[in-house]
Design a protein around this motif. Structure first.
Motif, PDB file in Angstrom:
ATOM      1  N   LEU A   1      31.898  20.200  35.792  1.00  0.00           N
ATOM      2  CA  LEU A   1      32.600  21.726  35.921  1.00  0.00           C
ATOM      3  C   LEU A   1      31.928  22.430  37.064  1.00  0.00           C
ATOM      4  N   VAL A   2      32.780  22.906  37.997  1.00  0.00           N
ATOM      5  CA  VAL A   2      32.414  23.647  39.232  1.00  0.00           C
ATOM      6  C   VAL A   2      32.820  24.769  39.398  1.00  0.00           C
ATOM      7  N   GLU A   3      32.319  25.955  39.259  1.00  0.00           N
ATOM      8  CA  GLU A   3      32.587  27.371  39.339  1.00  0.00           C
ATOM      9  C   GLU A   3      32.479  27.697  40.987  1.00  0.00           C
ATOM     10  N   SER A   4      33.480  28.766  41.114  1.00  0.00           N
ATOM     11  CA  SER A   4      33.390  29.450  42.311  1.00  0.00           C
ATOM     12  C   SER A   4      34.050  30.718  42.228  1.00  0.00           C
ATOM     13  N   GLY A   5      33.868  31.501  43.274  1.00  0.00           N
ATOM     14  CA  GLY A   5      34.438  32.758  43.241  1.00  0.00           C
ATOM     15  C   GLY A   5      33.513  34.039  42.963  1.00  0.00           C
ATOM     16  N   GLY A   6      32.421  33.851  42.613  1.00  0.00           N
ATOM     17  CA  GLY A   6      31.208  34.844  42.318  1.00  0.00           C
ATOM     18  C   GLY A   6      30.863  35.543  43.516  1.00  0.00           C
ATOM     19  N   GLY A   7      30.214  36.750  43.372  1.00  0.00           N
ATOM     20  CA  GLY A   7      29.819  37.393  44.548  1.00  0.00           C
ATOM     21  C   GLY A   7      29.243  39.025  44.009  1.00  0.00           C
TER      22      GLY A   7
ATOM     23  N   VAL B   1      30.508  43.098  44.257  1.00  0.00           N
ATOM     24  CA  VAL B   1      31.467  44.096  43.909  1.00  0.00           C
ATOM     25  C   VAL B   1      31.085  45.459  43.514  1.00  0.00           C
ATOM     26  N   GLN B   2      31.654  46.375  43.966  1.00  0.00           N
ATOM     27  CA  GLN B   2      31.473  47.537  43.503  1.00  0.00           C
ATOM     28  C   GLN B   2      32.038  47.958  42.212  1.00  0.00           C
ATOM     29  N   ALA B   3      31.626  48.792  41.486  1.00  0.00           N
ATOM     30  CA  ALA B   3      32.090  49.264  40.093  1.00  0.00           C
ATOM     31  C   ALA B   3      33.801  49.641  40.478  1.00  0.00           C
ATOM     32  N   GLY B   4      34.500  49.089  39.599  1.00  0.00           N
ATOM     33  CA  GLY B   4      35.983  49.408  39.802  1.00  0.00           C
ATOM     34  C   GLY B   4      36.542  48.353  40.513  1.00  0.00           C
ATOM     35  N   GLY B   5      35.864  47.323  41.056  1.00  0.00           N
ATOM     36  CA  GLY B   5      36.580  46.358  41.984  1.00  0.00           C
ATOM     37  C   GLY B   5      36.795  45.109  41.095  1.00  0.00           C
ATOM     38  N   SER B   6      37.369  44.245  41.723  1.00  0.00           N
ATOM     39  CA  SER B   6      38.003  42.770  41.085  1.00  0.00           C
ATOM     40  C   SER B   6      37.119  41.612  41.797  1.00  0.00           C
ATOM     41  N   LEU B   7      37.119  40.586  40.801  1.00  0.00           N
ATOM     42  CA  LEU B   7      36.696  39.209  41.377  1.00  0.00           C
ATOM     43  C   LEU B   7      37.518  38.168  40.562  1.00  0.00           C
ATOM     44  N   ARG B   8      37.805  37.006  41.241  1.00  0.00           N
ATOM     45  CA  ARG B   8      38.494  36.104  40.567  1.00  0.00           C
ATOM     46  C   ARG B   8      37.642  34.964  40.662  1.00  0.00           C
TER      47      ARG B   8
ATOM     48  N   THR C   1      41.406  38.589  32.447  1.00  0.00           N
ATOM     49  CA  THR C   1      42.472  37.726  32.335  1.00  0.00           C
ATOM     50  C   THR C   1      42.047  36.173  32.519  1.00  0.00           C
ATOM     51  N   ILE C   2      42.339  35.206  31.292  1.00  0.00           N
ATOM     52  CA  ILE C   2      41.922  33.983  31.692  1.00  0.00           C
ATOM     53  C   ILE C   2      43.252  33.157  31.694  1.00  0.00           C
TER      54      ILE C   2
ATOM     55  N   ASN D   1      43.598  20.800  36.850  1.00  0.00           N
ATOM     56  CA  ASN D   1      42.515  20.860  36.050  1.00  0.00           C
ATOM     57  C   ASN D   1      41.538  21.847  36.513  1.00  0.00           C
ATOM     58  N   THR D   2      42.096  23.325  36.453  1.00  0.00           N
ATOM     59  CA  THR D   2      41.324  24.175  36.699  1.00  0.00           C
ATOM     60  C   THR D   2      41.653  25.160  35.745  1.00  0.00           C
ATOM     61  N   VAL D   3      40.778  26.395  35.729  1.00  0.00           N
ATOM     62  CA  VAL D   3      40.413  27.471  34.549  1.00  0.00           C
ATOM     63  C   VAL D   3      40.067  28.748  35.530  1.00  0.00           C
ATOM     64  N   SER D   4      40.832  29.635  35.524  1.00  0.00           N
ATOM     65  CA  SER D   4      40.406  30.907  36.128  1.00  0.00           C
ATOM     66  C   SER D   4      39.986  32.285  35.168  1.00  0.00           C
ATOM     67  N   LEU D   5      39.448  32.951  35.815  1.00  0.00           N
ATOM     68  CA  LEU D   5      39.026  34.261  35.195  1.00  0.00           C
ATOM     69  C   LEU D   5      39.202  35.454  36.290  1.00  0.00           C
ATOM     70  N   GLN D   6      40.506  36.130  35.933  1.00  0.00           N
ATOM     71  CA  GLN D   6      40.726  37.450  36.729  1.00  0.00           C
ATOM     72  C   GLN D   6      39.744  38.743  36.422  1.00  0.00           C
ATOM     73  N   MET D   7      38.994  39.027  36.862  1.00  0.00           N
ATOM     74  CA  MET D   7      38.081  40.009  36.388  1.00  0.00           C
ATOM     75  C   MET D   7      38.489  41.615  37.225  1.00  0.00           C
ATOM     76  N   ASN D   8      39.070  42.518  36.522  1.00  0.00           N
ATOM     77  CA  ASN D   8      39.473  43.883  37.030  1.00  0.00           C
ATOM     78  C   ASN D   8      38.628  44.937  36.544  1.00  0.00           C
TER      79      ASN D   8
END
Length: 122
Positions: A4-10, A12-19, A70-71, A78-85
């Motif tokens: 399992l290999v994750e990507s997309g971290g980083g 962000v300021q409060a109120g922002g979004s990452l996937r 939202t997952i 073969n991917t799973v995502s997590l949308q974080m708002n």
């Protein structure tokens, strides 16, 4: 085995979004695996954030992220995502992708990725 290999971290300021996205592979992996995201903040226990059944029809969310995260999954890729708002400073943690052959609702998963850091500043 399952990789399992994750990507997309980083950062962000409060109120922002990452996937976040996780790519799964390995001889033992199949579309029938439940997938999920866990996180561990400094000094805290690991927390189950969100999980999804193999077909994507059932999901679980921790109370702390309901309505904001939202997952989703793409079995063809073969991917799973997590949308974080609406991210909050308390969402700061290392986020781990996880997989298990069985129910999505079980807390204990069998495989975990290396993790990706998410930092939310106020």
């Amino acid at each position: 085995q399952v990789q399992l290999v994750e990507s997309g971290g980083g950062s962000v300021q409060a109120g922002g979004s990452l996937r976040l996205t996780c790519s799964a592979s390995g001889r033992s992996f199949s579309r029938y695996f439940a997938m999920g995201w866990f996180r561990r903040a400094p000094g805290k226990e690991r927390e189950r954030v969100a999980t999804i059944s193999w077909a994507g029809g059932n999901t679980y969310y921790a109370d702390s992220v309901k309505g904001r995260f939202t997952i989703s999954r793409d079995n063809a890729k073969n991917t799973v995502s997590l949308q974080m708002n609406s991210l909050k400073p308390e969402d700061t943690a290392i986020y781990y992708c996880a997989a298990r052959l069985g129910s999505y609702s079980d807390y204990n998963f069998d495989y975990y990725g290396q993790g990706t850091q998410v930092t939310v500043s106020s």
